[in-house]
Design a protein around this motif. Structure first.
Motif, PDB file in Angstrom:
ATOM      1  N   LYS A 115      -2.390  -7.076  -4.403  1.00 23.32           N
ATOM      2  CA  LYS A 115      -2.162  -7.369  -2.987  1.00 23.32           C
ATOM      3  C   LYS A 115      -2.306  -6.050  -2.231  1.00 23.32           C
ATOM      4  N   ILE A 116      -3.441  -5.899  -1.550  1.00 23.90           N
ATOM      5  CA  ILE A 116      -3.817  -4.602  -0.982  1.00 23.90           C
ATOM      6  C   ILE A 116      -3.991  -4.715   0.527  1.00 23.90           C
ATOM      7  N   LEU A 117      -3.459  -3.739   1.261  1.00 21.18           N
ATOM      8  CA  LEU A 117      -3.632  -3.664   2.710  1.00 21.18           C
ATOM      9  C   LEU A 117      -4.553  -2.484   3.032  1.00 21.18           C
ATOM     10  N   LEU A 118      -5.638  -2.753   3.735  1.00 17.97           N
ATOM     11  CA  LEU A 118      -6.591  -1.723   4.143  1.00 17.97           C
ATOM     12  C   LEU A 118      -6.464  -1.524   5.650  1.00 17.97           C
ATOM     13  N   ALA A 119      -6.193  -0.296   6.076  1.00 13.42           N
ATOM     14  CA  ALA A 119      -5.959  -0.031   7.498  1.00 13.42           C
ATOM     15  C   ALA A 119      -6.792   1.152   7.963  1.00 13.42           C
ATOM     16  N   ASP A 211       1.417 -15.893  -7.405  1.00 14.62           N
ATOM     17  CA  ASP A 211       1.339 -15.316  -8.741  1.00 14.62           C
ATOM     18  C   ASP A 211      -0.003 -15.639  -9.400  1.00 14.62           C
ATOM     19  N   SER A 212      -1.025 -15.833  -8.563  1.00 13.68           N
ATOM     20  CA  SER A 212      -2.355 -16.167  -9.072  1.00 13.68           C
ATOM     21  C   SER A 212      -3.005 -14.929  -9.697  1.00 13.68           C
ATOM     22  N   ASP A 213      -4.196 -15.127 -10.258  1.00 14.17           N
ATOM     23  CA  ASP A 213      -4.968 -14.012 -10.807  1.00 14.17           C
ATOM     24  C   ASP A 213      -5.942 -13.440  -9.788  1.00 14.17           C
ATOM     25  N   SER A 214      -5.912 -13.967  -8.572  1.00  9.31           N
ATOM     26  CA  SER A 214      -6.811 -13.484  -7.517  1.00  9.31           C
ATOM     27  C   SER A 214      -6.271 -12.210  -6.885  1.00  9.31           C
ATOM     28  N   LEU A 215      -7.165 -11.468  -6.234  1.00 15.51           N
ATOM     29  CA  LEU A 215      -6.768 -10.302  -5.464  1.00 15.51           C
ATOM     30  C   LEU A 215      -6.720 -10.684  -3.997  1.00 15.51           C
ATOM     31  N   ALA A 229       7.657  -5.804   7.794  1.00 18.11           N
ATOM     32  CA  ALA A 229       7.952  -6.563   6.568  1.00 18.11           C
ATOM     33  C   ALA A 229       6.697  -6.740   5.711  1.00 18.11           C
ATOM     34  N   LEU A 230       5.525  -6.671   6.347  1.00 17.01           N
ATOM     35  CA  LEU A 230       4.283  -6.848   5.601  1.00 17.01           C
ATOM     36  C   LEU A 230       4.086  -5.752   4.566  1.00 17.01           C
ATOM     37  N   PHE A 231       4.388  -4.521   4.961  1.00 15.88           N
ATOM     38  CA  PHE A 231       4.104  -3.379   4.093  1.00 15.88           C
ATOM     39  C   PHE A 231       4.857  -3.476   2.767  1.00 15.88           C
ATOM     40  N   ARG A 232       6.032  -4.101   2.786  1.00 14.45           N
ATOM     41  CA  ARG A 232       6.817  -4.252   1.554  1.00 14.45           C
ATOM     42  C   ARG A 232       6.227  -5.311   0.636  1.00 14.45           C
ATOM     43  N   ASP A 235       1.150  -4.427  -2.639  1.00 21.58           N
ATOM     44  CA  ASP A 235       1.306  -3.480  -3.749  1.00 21.58           C
ATOM     45  C   ASP A 235       0.793  -2.101  -3.387  1.00 21.58           C
ATOM     46  N   ASP A 236      -0.144  -2.044  -2.451  1.00 21.21           N
ATOM     47  CA  ASP A 236      -0.760  -0.776  -2.092  1.00 21.21           C
ATOM     48  C   ASP A 236      -1.262  -0.852  -0.653  1.00 21.21           C
ATOM     49  N   THR A 237      -1.154   0.252   0.074  1.00 22.74           N
ATOM     50  CA  THR A 237      -1.697   0.356   1.427  1.00 22.74           C
ATOM     51  C   THR A 237      -2.640   1.547   1.465  1.00 22.74           C
TER      52      THR A 237
END
Length: 318
Positions: A115-119, A211-215, A229-232, A235-237
């Motif tokens: 679960k990745i956030l790109l900013a 809990d899927s296997d997708s990203l 709350a999103l940032f928590r 898994d990575d930003t």
């Protein structure tokens, strides 16, 4: 023939979905056969491994009701196709490594980053990064157009979100929520409405329970307006920025390829391209290449490149 241990390891890695380990063992079997003088078998095994590495991604068609806001694709891009600084390249490689070896992590009760956030500013490589991750992992890319996902009818957007997360469990892939600001804006913003707060709450809940296997990758141009709350939940930003001088030069060389001018002051060109994004520089290079092609030339000139970069700066108001 492969040894008993190699056969057991192949079976184990297959059911653990450890693609990297499976490939390693298959190549060991090929080497074993080559040492025994079975060169044709060894060559065939290596060929099958190579075919598996680069076989096209099979994208299953989505139901028509999702076609308006989910765009499926089969990326072929690789890490070599994107220009990143050392830190960002390391972090993408870490995502890839953890995904490929997720079975090993699960044995210790750990999960891979998925679960990745790109900013960062527009055109700095966020969408391209998601594309490269999908291409490297040989997974389909499903781009969720969040601006089209949101509707004026109460409860409809949350229902669509639930369906998307259901699809994630059924169809493994990379799910990119583009223009994520549309649903991720801070819940306490003055111009917010109750329905959008409910949509964001739904997304937070779905993301946490997934809990899927997708990203799941979310991309935003304005991280400051996102709800904290999103940032928590991610898994990575990863924070993207405009390219440095070194990155500008690498990007121009990669993009121009065989059309690269015979003589070019890369430092001077990098100075012109300063304040342009990765996408803007790539477009300027493409424009210069098109001019060369239409003029029956196999190289562009330094003057053409400088002119196209200046044109982009004027077009984007830099």
């Amino acid at each position: 023939m492969a040894t008993a241990e190699q056969i057991k390891s192949l079976i184990r890695s297959h059911f653990d979905q450890d693609r990297e380990q499976f490939t390693t063992i298959a190549l060991q079997v090929a080497a074993h056969e080559a040492r025994k003088g079975h060169s044709s078998i060894a060559h065939e095994i290596r060929g099958l491994v190579d075919k598996g590495k680069f076989s096209p991604v099979k994208v299953l068609p989505l139901h028509r009701e999702f076609s308006d806001f989910i765009l499926p694709s089969s990326p072929k891009e690789r890490l070599a196709d994107i220009v990143l600084n050392v830190e960002m390249e390391f972090r993408i490689k870490r995502i890839l490594k953890e995904y490929r070896q997720q079975a090993r992590l699960k044995k210790y009760g750990l999960s891979n980053r998925r679960k990745i956030l790109l900013a960062g500013p527009p055109g700095t490589g966020k969408t391209m990064s998601a594309t490269v991750i999908a291409g490297e992992l040989n997974l389909p890319l499903y781009t969720v157009l969040t601006d089209k996902l949101v509707t004026k009818f109460m409860g409809e957007t949350s229902a669509k979100l639930r369906q998307i997360f259901d699809i994630m469990r059924e169809r493994r892939g990379v799910y990119l929520f583009d223009e994520f600001d549309a649903i991720g804006a801070e819940r306490s913003r003055d111009n917010d409405v109750g329905e959008m707060r409910r949509v964001l709450n739904s997304f937070l809940q779905f993301l946490e329970l997934d809990d899927s296997d997708s990203l799941v990758i979310a991309a935003t141009n304005t991280p400051k307006i996102l709800d904290q709350a999103l940032f928590r939940r991610f898994d990575d930003t990863m924070h993207y920025s405009l390219p440095s001088e070194k990155e500008i030069i690498s990007l121009i060389k990669n993009r121009l390829g065989e059309f690269m001018p015979a003589s070019l002051s890369t430092k001077a060109v990098a100075n012109i391209a300063k304040d342009l994004s990765h996408a803007e520089i790539a477009l300027a290079c493409d424009d210069a290449i098109k001019e060369a092609i239409l003029a029956d030339k196999n190289r562009i000139t330094a003057t053409q490149l400088r002119a196209m970069l200046e044109e982009r700066k004027e077009a984007y108001g830099h």
